[in-house]
Design a protein around this motif. Structure first.
Motif, mmCIF file in Angstrom:
data_model
loop_
_atom_site.group_PDB
_atom_site.id
_atom_site.type_symbol
_atom_site.label_atom_id
_atom_site.label_comp_id
_atom_site.label_asym_id
_atom_site.label_seq_id
_atom_site.Cartn_x
_atom_site.Cartn_y
_atom_site.Cartn_z
ATOM 1 N N LEU A 133 43.527 -32.002 20.837
ATOM 2 C CA LEU A 133 42.886 -31.736 22.132
ATOM 3 C C LEU A 133 42.750 -30.221 22.312
ATOM 4 O O LEU A 133 43.467 -29.454 21.680
ATOM 5 C CB LEU A 133 43.718 -32.330 23.269
ATOM 6 C CG LEU A 133 43.938 -33.851 23.190
ATOM 7 C CD1 LEU A 133 44.884 -34.316 24.293
ATOM 8 C CD2 LEU A 133 42.602 -34.605 23.290
ATOM 9 N N ASP A 134 41.827 -29.803 23.200
ATOM 10 C CA ASP A 134 41.716 -28.347 23.340
ATOM 11 C C ASP A 134 42.384 -27.809 24.602
ATOM 12 O O ASP A 134 42.366 -26.603 24.835
ATOM 13 C CB ASP A 134 40.275 -27.839 23.153
ATOM 14 C CG ASP A 134 39.308 -28.518 24.081
ATOM 15 O OD1 ASP A 134 39.782 -29.225 24.989
ATOM 16 O OD2 ASP A 134 38.090 -28.333 23.903
ATOM 17 N N TYR A 135 42.965 -28.688 25.390
ATOM 18 C CA TYR A 135 43.873 -28.238 26.454
ATOM 19 C C TYR A 135 44.831 -29.360 26.795
ATOM 20 O O TYR A 135 44.589 -30.527 26.465
ATOM 21 C CB TYR A 135 43.104 -27.767 27.707
ATOM 22 C CG TYR A 135 42.325 -28.860 28.426
ATOM 23 C CD1 TYR A 135 42.933 -29.644 29.406
ATOM 24 C CD2 TYR A 135 40.987 -29.111 28.137
ATOM 25 C CE1 TYR A 135 42.222 -30.645 30.067
ATOM 26 C CE2 TYR A 135 40.273 -30.107 28.789
ATOM 27 C CZ TYR A 135 40.902 -30.871 29.756
ATOM 28 O OH TYR A 135 40.204 -31.865 30.400
ATOM 29 N N ILE A 136 45.915 -28.980 27.461
ATOM 30 C CA ILE A 136 46.915 -29.946 27.945
ATOM 31 C C ILE A 136 46.788 -29.977 29.464
ATOM 32 O O ILE A 136 46.625 -28.926 30.089
ATOM 33 C CB ILE A 136 48.328 -29.483 27.501
ATOM 34 C CG1 ILE A 136 48.467 -29.682 25.982
ATOM 35 C CG2 ILE A 136 49.430 -30.200 28.261
ATOM 36 C CD1 ILE A 136 49.584 -28.880 25.372
ATOM 37 N N ASP A 137 46.829 -31.165 30.051
ATOM 38 C CA ASP A 137 46.683 -31.234 31.509
ATOM 39 C C ASP A 137 47.931 -30.744 32.228
ATOM 40 O O ASP A 137 47.830 -30.018 33.216
ATOM 41 C CB ASP A 137 46.357 -32.686 31.924
ATOM 42 C CG ASP A 137 44.961 -33.052 31.468
ATOM 43 O OD1 ASP A 137 44.005 -32.732 32.179
ATOM 44 O OD2 ASP A 137 44.828 -33.607 30.347
ATOM 45 N N LEU A 138 49.087 -31.189 31.739
ATOM 46 C CA LEU A 138 50.338 -30.784 32.394
ATOM 47 C C LEU A 138 51.370 -30.460 31.318
ATOM 48 O O LEU A 138 51.678 -31.306 30.478
ATOM 49 C CB LEU A 138 50.848 -31.918 33.305
ATOM 50 C CG LEU A 138 52.204 -31.689 33.976
ATOM 51 C CD1 LEU A 138 52.182 -30.482 34.916
ATOM 52 C CD2 LEU A 138 52.637 -32.939 34.760
ATOM 53 N N TYR A 139 51.884 -29.235 31.375
ATOM 54 C CA TYR A 139 52.920 -28.826 30.423
ATOM 55 C C TYR A 139 54.228 -28.672 31.194
ATOM 56 O O TYR A 139 54.275 -27.972 32.212
ATOM 57 C CB TYR A 139 52.526 -27.506 29.757
ATOM 58 C CG TYR A 139 53.254 -27.277 28.453
ATOM 59 C CD1 TYR A 139 53.266 -28.246 27.452
ATOM 60 C CD2 TYR A 139 53.927 -26.084 28.205
ATOM 61 C CE1 TYR A 139 53.937 -28.049 26.249
ATOM 62 C CE2 TYR A 139 54.589 -25.871 27.001
ATOM 63 C CZ TYR A 139 54.591 -26.863 26.024
ATOM 64 O OH TYR A 139 55.246 -26.663 24.827
#
Ligand SMILES: NC(=O)c1ccc[n+]([C@@H]2O[C@H](COP(=O)([O-])OP(=O)(O)OC[C@H]3O[C@@H](n4cnc5c(N)ncnc54)[C@H](OP(=O)(O)O)[C@@H]3O)[C@@H](O)[C@H]2O)c1
Length: 343
Positions: A133-139
């Motif tokens: 994926l190219d971003y994470i929604d919640l880290y």
């Protein structure tokens, strides 16, 4: 056709019902983004001193089925070893045209051995590579506890780690940031000293640990609470049955019968009605469907209170082997467990 891809299930009393996609409501977070009010847990357990891996793409197939059923929120962590199969399934469903990337809410967590500020970005990049994926929604910071590579205690302050979270947030690699297993004082310190507020707190919540005080505090700070291990004593844990209410508990059964639901669904709805986002884990297709079918009923206040009365402050995730760490978030116990990561 494999069982997982069958769109027909024997469901409740043997009736055959066509499965349909459930529209899961969303909760607004303080950064303006939204979180689906139910997620799918993906921790497959711990066995022989190691995290249980998915075999033969079993988890990927569960996620494919989950997306068809309406699940949009997936809970992972670098320690679970599930980021790759979650990402693979998401990509397949995007390619099929079933969902877009924006429909999906992907959470993952930083492990304790990567708490130095500069290690946070490297860990996020690793999660992105694993998931494709190219971003994470919640880290999330999995624990406030920093450890060295050999699992001895490190002296990295969780505020230093949080600076790393602020860095990856600024870079846009993660859209929202939060923490897990923080207590009230630790959360307060983050709010006082951080420059980006945590939008979510993931903690253990089930009928035996209702977390009234911490949930109220989080709510007062506009922090969304995500509840892990939502079934508590209703299910076996570590291959054992623990004391506490079971699926056939008369209080739960009475409420379940009133709404034509199961005890498992009543407990998940109890979390939803307390504005807590449950993240039940299942790899079973029937239970996957059962756990998402909780948005067509609502508990009365007195039913919520009846379930609250099971509270005994029992934790199933209690890493007492870390309890002498300066940032251990829970009460200390008399006989700490041996450290499975070291012994
Ligand atoms: N932040 C943290 O430190 C932390 C700690 C623990 C967990 N978590 C997260 O929270 C997720 C959920 O917690 P959890 O896995 O500990 O516990 P859980 O979701 O409360 O329970 C999972 C167990 O319940 C069974 N199950 C699921 N749905 C059921 C149903 N409708 N009826 C009967 N049994 C059912 C599952 O078996 P089947 O798979 O066979 O259905 C599994 O054995 C984890 O996967 C992970 O993502 C986070």
């Amino acid at each position: 056709m494999s069982t997982l891809h069958t769109r027909w299930y024997k469901y409740r009393g043997g009736n055959l019902k066509m499965s349909s996609t459930v529209a899961v409501p969303k909760l607004k977070m303080s950064d303006g983004r939204e979180m689906p009010a139910l997620g799918l847990g993906t921790y497959l357990g711990f066995d022989k001193n190691a995290v249980v891996p998915s075999k033969n793409k079993q988890l990927r197939d569960v996620i494919l089925e989950a997306i068809d059923l309406g699940y949009r929120h997936f809970d992972s962590a670098s320690i679970y070893n599930t980021e790759d199969e979650i990402g693979e399934a998401i990509k397949m469903k995007i390619d099929e045209g079933v969902v877009t990337r924006e429909d999906i809410f992907f959470t993952t967590k930083l492990w304790n051995t990567k708490h130095k500020r500069e290690e946070v970005e490297a860990s996020v990049r690793n999660a992105l590579e694993q998931s494709g994926l190219d971003y994470i929604d919640l880290y999330l910071m999995h624990w406030p506890i920093g450890l060295n590579a050999d699992y001895s205690f490190s002296d990295v302050d969780f505020m230093e780690t949080w600076r790393g979270f602020e860095d990856v947030h600024k870079l846009g690699l993660v859209k929202s940031i939060g923490v897990s297993n923080f207590n009230k004082e630790q959360l307060q310190r983050l709010l006082n000293e951080g420059s980006v507020r945590p939008v979510a707190l993931q903690i253990e919540v089930h009928p035996q640990i209702i977390q009234e005080e911490l949930i109220n505090f989080a709510k007062s700070e506009n922090i969304v609470v995500v509840g892990y291990s939502p079934f508590g004593s209703l299910v076996q844990r570590y291959g054992k049955q623990f004391p506490g209410p079971k699926m056939d508990d008369p209080v739960l059964m009475e409420i379940a019968q009133k709404y034509g639901k199961t005890s498992a669904q009543v407990v998940l709805r109890w979390l939803v009605d307390r504005n807590v986002v449950p993240i039940p884990k299942t790899i079973n297709p029937k239970r996957l469907q059962e756990n998402i079918n909780i948005f067509d009923f609502k508990l009365e206040q007195d039913e919520i209170e009846k379930i609250n009365r099971f509270n005994s402050n029992t934790r199933y995730t209690e890493p007492s082997f870390w309890q002498t760490h300066p940032y251990y978030p829970f009460e200390q116990v008399k006989n700490p467990l041996p450290d499975p990561f070291r012994d």
